[in-house]
Design a protein around this motif. Structure first.
Motif, PDB file in Angstrom:
ATOM      1  N   ARG A 147       0.847  -1.192   0.000  1.00  0.00           N
ATOM      2  CA  ARG A 147       0.000   0.000   0.000  1.00  0.00           C
ATOM      3  C   ARG A 147       0.890   1.253   0.000  1.00  0.00           C
ATOM      4  NH1 ARG A 147      -5.535   0.017   2.484  1.00  0.00           N
ATOM      5  NH2 ARG A 147      -4.933  -2.148   2.542  1.00  0.00           N
ATOM      6  N   LYS A 190       2.195   5.026   0.580  1.00  0.00           N
ATOM      7  CA  LYS A 190       1.989   6.059   1.593  1.00  0.00           C
ATOM      8  C   LYS A 190       1.680   7.358   0.854  1.00  0.00           C
ATOM      9  CE  LYS A 190       2.415   7.987   5.729  1.00  0.00           C
ATOM     10  NZ  LYS A 190       1.216   8.146   6.488  1.00  0.00           N
ATOM     11  N   LYS A 239       0.881  11.197   0.421  1.00  0.00           N
ATOM     12  CA  LYS A 239       1.204  12.430   1.142  1.00  0.00           C
ATOM     13  C   LYS A 239       0.214  13.525   0.771  1.00  0.00           C
ATOM     14  CE  LYS A 239       6.122  11.442   1.326  1.00  0.00           C
ATOM     15  NZ  LYS A 239       7.454  11.838   0.920  1.00  0.00           N
TER      16      LYS A 239
END
Length: 172
Positions: free
Chosen positions: A9, A11, A13
């Motif tokens: 998965r 990350k 931002k």
């Protein structure tokens, strides 16, 4: 439903609105409550920005109904997929609701961030500069000359160029 393993998965931002100074075309909305909204030049966005400039709102009947729902559910979180310049998300923020928005196009991000910064909605709105799709891919944009609000996207994993201008990453 596609399930991703936790390790795969990405990350994501949030977009940083803080360096964007509120400048450019704008209009006071005729919403409850009112706020200043930064819009595209009407000659390049005759529908969404044109309506906001002329009448202070985009999709007035829907926004009135939306505002009623916000009042009925005062602790609700609003998720706006395809934030555009932010009419719905900004109305939710003006009504003290937290907003999570997804908007991949830098042209729109600059407008909505100008509105967020001008109206001090910074603690209410979190924007992710990605497209949402049914598969992880990249998308390109096609914006009609006089209708920035009518931008469409096409997926193509091989796209290159400047992210959020020439293409955007898309996630499920």
């Amino acid at each position: 439903v596609i399930q991703l393993k936790e390790k795969s998965r990405p990350k994501l931002k949030p977009f940083d609105c803080s360096p964007i100074k509120p400048t450019g075309n704008n209009a006071m909305t005729r919403t409850t409550p009112t706020f200043k909204m930064f819009i595209h030049p009407v000659k390049t966005d005759i529908h969404v920005s044109g309506s906001i400039k002329r009448s202070g709102v985009w999709e007035g009947a829907q926004i009135s109904l939306f505002t009623e729902y916000l009042e009925e559910y005062p602790t609700s979180l609003f998720v706006d997929v395809g934030l555009n310049i932010g009419m719905y998300g900004l109305v939710a923020a003006a009504n003290k609701h937290k907003v999570i928005g997804f908007e991949p196009l830098l042209l729109n991000l600059n407008r909505v961030c100008s509105s967020i910064n001008y109206n001090n909605f910074n603690d209410m709105v979190t924007i992710y500069p990605y497209a949402i799709t049914n598969t992880v891919t990249k998308v390109s944009f096609r914006t009609p000359k006089e209708n920035a609000g009518g931008t469409s996207v096409s997926d193509n994993k091989l796209l290159a160029g400047v992210e959020n201008i020439d293409f955007a990453n898309a996630y499920t």
